[in-house]
Enzyme design. Structure first.
Site, PDB file in Angstrom:
ATOM      1  N   LYS A   1      20.424  22.564-110.718  1.00 29.33           N
ATOM      2  CA  LYS A   1      21.306  23.546-110.081  1.00 29.33           C
ATOM      3  C   LYS A   1      20.513  24.737-109.548  1.00 29.33           C
ATOM      4  CE  LYS A   1      25.421  21.737-111.007  1.00 29.33           C
ATOM      5  NZ  LYS A   1      26.394  22.520-111.777  1.00 29.33           N
TER       6      LYS A   1
ATOM      7  N   CYS B   1      47.605  54.502-119.267  1.00 29.06           N
ATOM      8  CA  CYS B   1      47.695  53.160-118.686  1.00 29.06           C
ATOM      9  C   CYS B   1      48.327  53.228-117.302  1.00 29.06           C
ATOM     10  CB  CYS B   1      48.522  52.262-119.607  1.00 29.06           C
ATOM     11  SG  CYS B   1      48.838  50.616-118.918  1.00 29.06           S
TER      12      CYS B   1
ATOM     13  N   ARG C   1      37.387  11.110-107.998  1.00 31.90           N
ATOM     14  CA  ARG C   1      36.684  10.866-109.259  1.00 31.90           C
ATOM     15  C   ARG C   1      37.621  11.022-110.450  1.00 31.90           C
ATOM     16  NH1 ARG C   1      34.272  13.694-113.336  1.00 31.90           N
ATOM     17  NH2 ARG C   1      32.470  12.692-114.302  1.00 31.90           N
TER      18      ARG C   1
ATOM     19  N   ALA D   1      34.216  13.310 -73.606  1.00 30.29           N
ATOM     20  CA  ALA D   1      35.240  12.889 -72.644  1.00 30.29           C
ATOM     21  C   ALA D   1      35.247  11.371 -72.478  1.00 30.29           C
ATOM     22  CB  ALA D   1      34.995  13.566 -71.295  1.00 30.29           C
TER      23      ALA D   1
ATOM     24  N   LYS E   1      22.362  17.979-103.514  1.00 28.53           N
ATOM     25  CA  LYS E   1      23.602  17.915-104.291  1.00 28.53           C
ATOM     26  C   LYS E   1      24.701  18.564-103.453  1.00 28.53           C
ATOM     27  CE  LYS E   1      25.548  18.690-108.860  1.00 28.53           C
ATOM     28  NZ  LYS E   1      26.837  19.239-108.382  1.00 28.53           N
TER      29      LYS E   1
ATOM     30  N   TYR F   1      34.174   9.172 -74.734  1.00 27.20           N
ATOM     31  CA  TYR F   1      34.682   8.611 -76.000  1.00 27.20           C
ATOM     32  C   TYR F   1      36.210   8.685 -76.017  1.00 27.20           C
ATOM     33  CZ  TYR F   1      35.448   8.083 -81.046  1.00 27.20           C
ATOM     34  OH  TYR F   1      35.885   7.660 -82.272  1.00 27.20           O
ATOM     35  N   ASP F   2      36.750   9.835 -75.613  1.00 28.36           N
ATOM     36  CA  ASP F   2      38.211  10.002 -75.596  1.00 28.36           C
ATOM     37  C   ASP F   2      38.868   9.017 -74.638  1.00 28.36           C
ATOM     38  OD1 ASP F   2      38.053  13.649 -75.890  1.00 28.36           O
ATOM     39  OD2 ASP F   2      37.954  12.042 -77.410  1.00 28.36           O
TER      40      ASP F   2
END
EC number: 6.5.1.2
Length: 696
Positions: free
Chosen positions: A343, A437, A146, A37, A125, A39-40
């Site tokens: 990974k 099918c 990138r 509050a 990562k 900050y706002d």
């Protein structure tokens, strides 16, 4: 006499400085210094002052993050320093091999003693979108994706809306290019999806997809509403250090001193410096480790923390910490020798198998697909998974109603690993392969000695027709730009296109009436279709989708016979005279053209003005008849471009390494093909080596 209050300019400067400090505490240190509050309220005060004094508004003001006007398209940005990708490790052996290569190189350069271990800086990562931020004179001047590593898209307007990205840096060099990741926390991702669903708008499959989609909005005002975060992890171009900062010297070799443009001599030190400038850096879990054992311990430690992190990661990254050592190690292809991405394995989860349906492929292949109770695995919500074929279902003893283990194989294609037998319900049902099918009703047959059952309907089957048309329009076949899956679905479902020849009779008027097609798009597609009326004979043969006939085989057959008529009339014996064409391929071509309907399609193509051009004979070179195998990603050429040039020189391109392979051409992520080539003694080339061999 009363002292005068601050001028509007002073008040605005004070508010901006205070808001910037709160942003640094919140986004860089993860330590909010004031309630939301308060900050706002500061932001409202600044907005009010700037509204009263618009001449004092500057681009780096915190109020200017709300988003500019929508863009028509993203511009291109050439990276001053290429944004390289990293080599990958998937197991302990890969990590130990990397550490040995690094240590051997540094010992050879006199930078590491025989009894010393390499010191690495280990990082998470992050699973987001790689971004480059360019600051000039301390102000954010440009932001780019990138892209292909050399050229990216200009997303400056969108990056400016991310609150964690400073619009201004104090004490920065004249030019500072910062590399990092844009991502979205899992909790914010789930909240965004709930909002999207409530509005009836598209939901995202995972946080990375949401971050990428949000950043690539043409309207920055939409990006401004998305909860994106940014973490810096590296740098590109750096020069013009601030006055008063002493010049630092590196020693890339004993007795050699080189002036550096960087203020610190380690990777970790550089990240600390970026954080000191006010950039968000994800330092919490970063750690220095020595040798392969240290790297593996870090990997194991982060693996245990992975599920508890607020954001997705797909591995960890190891970098040689000392920058002079990095410089000595250098680069190979599109990756640094001093860094490695380790990974995590594919993730697994448990869910219920609700049913098994079948999909029909281009050649009639029937693939069983598991319909699953939704489960979050490998970073996405999975509801379908492949079961491969009937034999695999029997081998794994998977039954409808089972609790099953699902894995994202390669973190891309979900598959059912097997059932949890102790949880099998009494009413679990075995799968029975269909005899007809589900799309066209034609008989399903399974050729002897094959694992795959097939629909016998051919192009009568709408599913096969769609896949055949999509294949024919592809880049390696007729290359009809704009003719994609959704458009083909509409054309086939409306019964407007029954065969490949029907594509050539489409008009801009009828195309413009289709969903997601305007007049301009329709005209462009008709122009692309017209350009495909004189394809190379090999491309047209490949476009017909004959089973077992790949791109290279189609080109060889076309070059041997010279015309479609001669190919259609060729006996099996004549087809076997084509180099590398065996009995299976020859028989497949004969059966295809023995079918009257297929010959009729070729005739219809001729009536529509499709006239294939004879394949050019390769230039007489020493490469004639030599077999090449391509693996990995090359710095400049695509695999298609490299293939085209090899074929033009008379060479051949194969998909697997054998004793007959003349050369293996490698790029980034070469993998098992490189190992096999080394075992067989096959010569290995990089892109430059291939160009030299081709005389380019």
């Amino acid at each position: 006499m009363a002292q005068a209050g601050p001028t509007p300019q002073q008040a605005i400067a004070r508010l901006r400085a205070e808001i910037e400090q709160h942003n640094i505490r919140y986004y860089v240190h993860d330590d909010p210094s004031v309630p939301d509050a308060e900050y706002d309220a500061l932001m409202r005060d600044l907005q009010a002052l700037e509204a009263e004094h618009p001449e004092l508004v500057t681009p780096d003001s915190p109020t200017q993050r709300v988003g500019a006007a929508p863009l028509a398209e993203f511009g291109s940005v050439r990276h001053a320093v290429p944004m390289l990708s990293l080599g990958n490790a998937f197991d302990e052996e890969d990590v130990r091999a990397f550490d040995k290569r690094v240590a051997d190189t540094l010992r050879g350069a006199g930078l590491l003693g025989l009894d010393q271990q390499v010191e690495y800086f280990c990082e998470l990562k992050l699973d987001g979108l790689a971004i480059s931020l360019r600051y000039e004179e301390g102000r954010l001047a440009q932001a780019a994706t990138r892209g292909d590593g050399q050229t990216g898209e200009d997303v400056t307007a969108n990056i400016r809306t991310i609150k964690g990205v400073p619009l201004r840096l104090h004490g920065a060099p004249r030019v500072l290019e910062v590399r990092g990741e844009v991502l979205m926390n899992r909790a914010e991702f789930e909240r965004l999806n709930r909002t999207q669903a409530a509005r009836g708008e598209k939901v995202f499959v995972n946080p990375r997809n949401a971050a990428a989609g949000s950043l690539r909005q043409l309207d920055p005002r939409i990006t401004a509403q998305r909860p994106l975060r940014f973490f810096a992890y590296s740098w590109g171009e750096v020069h013009g250090l601030p006055e008063g900062m002493p010049t630092r010297f590196d020693e890339p070799a004993p007795g050699v001193r080189v002036a550096s443009t960087l203020p610190r001599d380690t990777h970790g030190g550089m990240l600390d410096w970026l954080a000191e400038l006010g950039l968000p850096v994800n330092l919490r879990h970063n750690h220095r480790e020595r040798g392969a054992d240290g790297l593996l311990a870090f990997y194991e430690r982060i693996g245990k923390l992975r599920a508890d992190l607020p954001y997705d990661i797909d591995g960890v990254v190891y970098k040689v910490d000392a920058l002079p050592s990095q410089r000595v190690l250098g680069f190979v292809a599109r990756a640094p020798r001093f860094a490695l991405a380790h990974k995590f394995p594919a993730e697994e989860a448990v869910t219920q198998l609700l049913g098994i349906e079948v999909q029909v492929g281009r050649t009639g292949a029937i693939t069983p697909v598991a319909r699953l109770a939704p489960v979050f695995v490998g970073g996405v919500t999975v509801t379908n998974a492949t079961l491969h074929n009937e034999d695999e279902i029997r081998r794994k003893d998977v039954r409808i109603g089972d609790t099953v283990i699902v894995r994202r194989a390669g973190d891309v294609i979900p598959e059912v690993v097997g059932p949890v037998l102790e949880k099998r319900p009494a009413d679990a049902r075995e799968f029975v392969m269909l005899t007809a099918c589900p799309i066209c009703g034609s008989a399903i047959e399974r050729p002897e000695s094959e694992a795959i059952a097939r629909c016998t309907g051919g192009l009568f089957c709408a599913a096969q027709r769609k896949q055949t048309l999509l294949h024919a329009a592809g880049r390696k076949a007729l290359d009809i730009e704009g003719l994609g899956e959704k458009l083909i679905d509409q054309l086939v479902d409306a019964d407007r296109v029954k065969s490949l020849a029907d594509i050539y009779s489409l008009t801009a008027f009828e195309l413009a009436a289709l969903e997601r097609m305007g007049k301009k798009s329709a005209e462009n597609l008709v122009a692309a279709i017209d350009q495909a009326r004189r394809p190379a004979l090999g491309r047209l043969l490949f476009a017909l989708g004959i089973r077992h006939v790949g791109e290279t085989t189609a080109r060889d057959v076309a070059r041997h016979f010279g015309s479609m008529e001669r190919i259609m009339d060729a006996s099996e014996e004549a087809l076997l005279a084509v180099p590398d064409v065996g009995g299976v391929v020859a028989g497949s071509i004969r059966r295809f053209f023995a079918e009257p309907h297929n010959r009729e399609i070729v005739e219809q193509l001729t009536q529509q003005g499709v006239h294939p051009q004879a394949e050019a004979e390769p230039e007489g070179t020493s490469l004639a008849g030599k077999t090449f195998v391509l693996t990995g990603t090359m710095p400049n050429w695509t695999r298609d471009e490299a293939t085209r040039r090899i074929l033009a020189a008379g060479g051949k391109v194969s998909g697997s390494v054998s004793k007959k392979t003349a050369y293996l051409v490698t790029g980034e992520d070469a993998g098992s093909k490189l190992t096999k080539a080394q075992e067989l003694g096959v010569p290995v080339l990089d892109e430059d080596g291939l160009k030299a061999l081709l005389g380019l």
